[in-house]
Design an enzyme around this catalytic site. Structure first.
Site, PDB file in Angstrom:
ATOM      1  N   ASP A 272       0.837  -1.200   0.000  1.00  0.00           N
ATOM      2  CA  ASP A 272       0.000   0.000   0.000  1.00  0.00           C
ATOM      3  C   ASP A 272       0.874   1.252   0.000  1.00  0.00           C
ATOM      4  O   ASP A 272       1.336   1.707   1.032  1.00  0.00           O
ATOM      5  CB  ASP A 272      -0.917  -0.010   1.243  1.00  0.00           C
ATOM      6  CG  ASP A 272      -1.848   1.195   1.262  1.00  0.00           C
ATOM      7  OD1 ASP A 272      -1.948   1.892   0.214  1.00  0.00           O
ATOM      8  OD2 ASP A 272      -2.486   1.431   2.310  1.00  0.00           O
ATOM      9  N   LYS A 279       1.602   7.989   0.212  1.00  0.00           N
ATOM     10  CA  LYS A 279       2.018   8.097   1.617  1.00  0.00           C
ATOM     11  C   LYS A 279       3.399   8.738   1.698  1.00  0.00           C
ATOM     12  O   LYS A 279       4.181   8.631   0.763  1.00  0.00           O
ATOM     13  CB  LYS A 279       2.122   6.685   2.229  1.00  0.00           C
ATOM     14  CG  LYS A 279       0.808   5.983   2.474  1.00  0.00           C
ATOM     15  CD  LYS A 279       1.063   4.595   3.065  1.00  0.00           C
ATOM     16  CE  LYS A 279      -0.235   3.846   3.328  1.00  0.00           C
ATOM     17  NZ  LYS A 279      -1.078   4.440   4.362  1.00  0.00           N
ATOM     18  N   ASP A 290       0.332  -5.040   4.501  1.00  0.00           N
ATOM     19  CA  ASP A 290      -1.071  -4.630   4.411  1.00  0.00           C
ATOM     20  C   ASP A 290      -1.983  -5.765   3.921  1.00  0.00           C
ATOM     21  O   ASP A 290      -3.158  -5.553   3.641  1.00  0.00           O
ATOM     22  CB  ASP A 290      -1.183  -3.396   3.505  1.00  0.00           C
ATOM     23  CG  ASP A 290      -2.340  -2.470   3.887  1.00  0.00           C
ATOM     24  OD1 ASP A 290      -2.828  -2.573   5.025  1.00  0.00           O
ATOM     25  OD2 ASP A 290      -2.752  -1.663   3.025  1.00  0.00           O
ATOM     26  N   ASP A 349      -5.747   6.347  -0.749  1.00  0.00           N
ATOM     27  CA  ASP A 349      -5.098   5.579   0.323  1.00  0.00           C
ATOM     28  C   ASP A 349      -6.129   4.874   1.213  1.00  0.00           C
ATOM     29  O   ASP A 349      -5.766   4.016   2.016  1.00  0.00           O
ATOM     30  CB  ASP A 349      -4.213   6.519   1.160  1.00  0.00           C
ATOM     31  CG  ASP A 349      -3.214   5.773   2.018  1.00  0.00           C
ATOM     32  OD1 ASP A 349      -3.066   4.549   1.826  1.00  0.00           O
ATOM     33  OD2 ASP A 349      -2.585   6.412   2.883  1.00  0.00           O
ATOM     34  N   GLU A 351      -7.983   2.504   0.533  1.00  0.00           N
ATOM     35  CA  GLU A 351      -8.237   1.464  -0.478  1.00  0.00           C
ATOM     36  C   GLU A 351      -8.748   0.156   0.120  1.00  0.00           C
ATOM     37  O   GLU A 351      -9.418  -0.610  -0.560  1.00  0.00           O
ATOM     38  CB  GLU A 351      -6.957   1.215  -1.292  1.00  0.00           C
ATOM     39  CG  GLU A 351      -5.966   0.221  -0.669  1.00  0.00           C
ATOM     40  CD  GLU A 351      -5.389   0.655   0.669  1.00  0.00           C
ATOM     41  OE1 GLU A 351      -5.432   1.862   0.967  1.00  0.00           O
ATOM     42  OE2 GLU A 351      -4.917  -0.212   1.433  1.00  0.00           O
ATOM     43  N   ARG A 353     -11.015  -0.457   2.367  1.00  0.00           N
ATOM     44  CA  ARG A 353     -12.473  -0.543   2.425  1.00  0.00           C
ATOM     45  C   ARG A 353     -13.076  -0.756   1.034  1.00  0.00           C
ATOM     46  O   ARG A 353     -14.151  -1.324   0.885  1.00  0.00           O
ATOM     47  CB  ARG A 353     -13.044   0.718   3.100  1.00  0.00           C
ATOM     48  CG  ARG A 353     -12.768   1.995   2.362  1.00  0.00           C
ATOM     49  CD  ARG A 353     -12.947   3.225   3.225  1.00  0.00           C
ATOM     50  NE  ARG A 353     -11.823   3.426   4.144  1.00  0.00           N
ATOM     51  CZ  ARG A 353     -11.767   4.407   5.038  1.00  0.00           C
ATOM     52  NH1 ARG A 353     -12.743   5.287   5.135  1.00  0.00           N
ATOM     53  NH2 ARG A 353     -10.714   4.523   5.826  1.00  0.00           N
TER      54      ARG A 353
HETATM   55  N1  BES Z   1      -3.135   0.326   5.247  1.00  0.00           N
HETATM   56  C1  BES Z   1      -3.499   1.593   5.745  1.00  0.00           C
HETATM   57  C2  BES Z   1      -3.768   1.597   7.254  1.00  0.00           C
HETATM   58  C3  BES Z   1      -2.609   1.316   8.159  1.00  0.00           C
HETATM   59  C4  BES Z   1      -1.887   2.343   8.722  1.00  0.00           C
HETATM   60  C5  BES Z   1      -2.271   0.013   8.495  1.00  0.00           C
HETATM   61  C6  BES Z   1      -0.838   2.061   9.576  1.00  0.00           C
HETATM   62  C7  BES Z   1      -1.224  -0.271   9.339  1.00  0.00           C
HETATM   63  C8  BES Z   1      -0.512   0.746   9.882  1.00  0.00           C
HETATM   64  C9  BES Z   1      -4.779   2.069   5.063  1.00  0.00           C
HETATM   65  O1  BES Z   1      -4.967   1.645   3.765  1.00  0.00           O
HETATM   66  C10 BES Z   1      -4.728   3.566   5.027  1.00  0.00           C
HETATM   67  O2  BES Z   1      -3.846   4.089   4.429  1.00  0.00           O
HETATM   68  N2  BES Z   1      -5.681   4.191   5.704  1.00  0.00           N
HETATM   69  C11 BES Z   1      -5.725   5.602   5.773  1.00  0.00           C
HETATM   70  C12 BES Z   1      -7.167   6.010   5.636  1.00  0.00           C
HETATM   71  C13 BES Z   1      -7.386   7.489   5.439  1.00  0.00           C
HETATM   72  C14 BES Z   1      -6.828   7.923   4.109  1.00  0.00           C
HETATM   73  C15 BES Z   1      -8.856   7.783   5.520  1.00  0.00           C
HETATM   74  C16 BES Z   1      -5.183   6.018   7.133  1.00  0.00           C
HETATM   75  O3  BES Z   1      -5.387   5.319   8.119  1.00  0.00           O
HETATM   76  O4  BES Z   1      -4.519   7.051   7.202  1.00  0.00           O
HETATM   77 ZN    ZN Z   2      -4.066   2.908   2.323  1.00  0.00          ZN
HETATM   78 ZN    ZN Z   3      -4.029  -0.157   3.269  1.00  0.00          ZN
END
Ligand code: BES
Ligand code: ZN
Ligand code: ZN
Length: 499
Positions: A272, A279, A290, A349, A351, A353
């Site tokens: 991811d 990111k 991920d 990001d 993704e 969901r």
């Molecule tokens: N895979 C990430 C979530 C994550 C963060 C997992 C840290 C493990 C450690 C997910 O896909 C993501 O990036 N989520 C975003 C959502 C936001 C853009 C609404 C997040 O948590 O920042």
């Molecule tokens: Zn993500």
């Molecule tokens: Zn993710």
């Protein structure tokens, strides 16, 4: 490591080391520890008296037998206060002790069933905890280290001693402990693999191998079949990557009916990057993990195939990379999920969901009676709960209670978070049915509310393992890297539902 039940007294066994225990606050050695103390002419009593052995949780004291026992070393493992003993403490103390002995170069270890008969812990639970502590605590991932460390010892055998009458129960418990630990270690391996090795294709290959090895059935949907099924959300996420997406369906059939009793859906993002909503590079490497949810649901079936409960379980893993490119999904794009719902993608990001939306629709289409999904879904969940427990969300209190209880037994802690309808407002889109981000606050909850849109009233629990899937320090039966959470809990839950 070979684990076996051995009929013997702990004092008579020949091994590189034997493990006995001591509880905090006790003035004298008890039970098996007392027998060993006697053979050592009171050496353990002496150390307790001097305050060298306190019995604090995870305390390790080494004594040399110097010929007084067939075993060369005696380790007194601290188990904390007697009335606070849990199977999880046994798991952790055993793991710490085994790692310590490995580092000393010991290759053969014998242990009593630590904690059996104390605080309602029975012989089988204690034996299972010792087995799991040893196997999970000694886990290593050294596949890419070409130099074989000079001192990288290995414990080759663990003997759990008991009476003739106890032997069948010890054997049954070591087998169960082994099955659960090996499944969790399989998941750890997949998560620890870098993303250039663990691609969606390799994940599908791993699932096919499981089907072969354990008699499960497997199907892998390719891009064309996903398009036919209408999985627009998964396809949208995958469109920036050169690696073809895979939708993995692995099934365990334990009952005569053709219904799917439980669907386990796991997030399978093999890397991811965030996509176009990229990111920061700090910490991005962690995103090879991920797909921990996907690995966990596949691993759960390894254990079920061996434990054979009378229930049908299907694991679903939407697997893809999330990368930016000229063909990638862009902020503002609108995708249509398998159930026809349109999604405005405001952040690429978010993704997980999206791909889970299609997996949940697929689970509904299978007619699954209960659905559990597992995902490293939100940084917000990690911020809220830290790394101690997994966040749970549910539309069904009974199922939620069951999974929390299952987690208490395995030591994989779970905390239920709210699902009030008020949170749904944050997902309102001006031009589609729903948007994929819910603003700055309550991110773990709004992500769960998004998933709920694809569930309606099937009993469902969503587990957000963003904080618990990996750890950066060695502690108890966890080692740096992937934890294998919540494989043992999922298995435990399925076993409880099969009853
Ligand atoms: N895979 C990430 C979530 C994550 C963060 C997992 C840290 C493990 C450690 C997910 O896909 C993501 O990036 N989520 C975003 C959502 C936001 C853009 C609404 C997040 O948590 O920042
Ligand atoms: Zn993500
Ligand atoms: Zn993710």
């Amino acid at each position: 490591m070979e684990i076996k039940a051995v009929v013997s007294d702990i004092v008579n066994i020949k091994a590189g080391a034997i493990i006995v225990n001591h509880f905090e606050g006790r003035k004298h050695p008890e039970g098996d520890t007392a027998a060993v103390d006697k053979a050592l002419d009171g050496a353990i009593s002496q150390l307790i008296k001097q305050g060298d052995i306190k019995g604090k949780l995870n305390e390790i004291t080494l004594l040399h037998s110097l010929g007084k026992l067939p075993a060369s070393r005696i380790v007194v493992s601290g188990l904390g206060k007697k009335n606070e003993l849990t199977v999880n403490r046994v798991r952790s103390a055993t793991a710490e002790t085994c790692r310590w002995l490995r580092q000393k170069g010991v290759t053969s270890v014998a242990s009593v069933a630590q904690g059996a008969g104390i605080n309602h812990i029975n012989l089988e639970e204690a034996t299972k905890a010792v087995t799991e502590g040893a196997l999970l605590g000694l886990y290593t991932f050294r596949r890419y280290i070409t130099k074989k460390e000079d001192n990288a010892g290995e414990i080759k055998e663990l003997m759990i001693v008991g009476s003739e009458k106890e032997k069948p129960r010890i054997e049954r418990a070591t087998t169960r402990g082994r099955i659960l630990s090996e499944a969790a270690s399989w998941a750890r391996d997949l998560v620890n693999e870098p993303s250039n090795y663990m691609t969606p294709e390799r994940m599908a290959e791993a699932a096919r191998q499981l089907a072969k090895d354990y008699g499960l059935s497997v199907e892998v949907l390719e891009r064309e079949q996903m398009a036919e099924a209408g999985m627009g959300a998964l396809l949208g996420v995958s469109q920036g990557s050169q690696q073809p997406p895979k939708f993995i369906i692995l099934s365990y059939k334990g009952s005569d009916s053709n219904e799917v009793d439980i669907a386990l859906a796991g997030k399978g993002i093999t890397f991811d990057s965030g996509g176009i909503s990229i990111k920061p590079s700090q910490g991005m490497a962690d995103m090879k993990g991920d797909m921990a949810g996907g690995a966990a649901v596949l691993a759960a079936l390894i254990a079920l195939a061996q434990l054979k409960p009378k229930i049908n379980v299907t694991a679903l893993v939407p697997a893809t990379e999330n990368l930016p490119s000229g063909t990638a999904l862009k902020p503002g794009d609108i995708l249509t999920a398998m159930n026809g719902k349109t999604i405005e993608v405001l952040n690429t990001d978010a993704e997980g969901r999206l791909i889970l939306a299609d997996a949940l629709c697929y689970a509904k289409k299978l007619g699954a009676k209960s659905i559990i999904d597992v995902a490293t879904l939100t940084g917000a969940c990690r911020a809220a709960l830290g790394t101690v427990c997994t966040g749970a969300f549910s539309n069904n209190q009974e199922l939620a209670n069951r999974i929390i209880a299952a987690g208490n037994e395995t030591g994989e802690l779970i905390w239920l978070l709210p699902m009030y309808d008020e949170y749904k407002e944050q997902l309102k889109s001006d031009i589609a049915d729903i948007k994929n981000i819910g603003g700055r606050y309550g991110g773990a909850i709004t992500a769960a509310k998004f998933l709920a849109e694809f569930i309606n009233d099937t009993p469902w629990v969503h587990l957000d393992i963003a904080g618990t899937s990996e750890t950066d320090k060695e502690k108890g039966y966890l080692v740096k890297g992937a934890t294998g959470v919540p494989v043992r809990t999922l298995v435990n839950l399925v076993l409880s539902m099969a009853k």
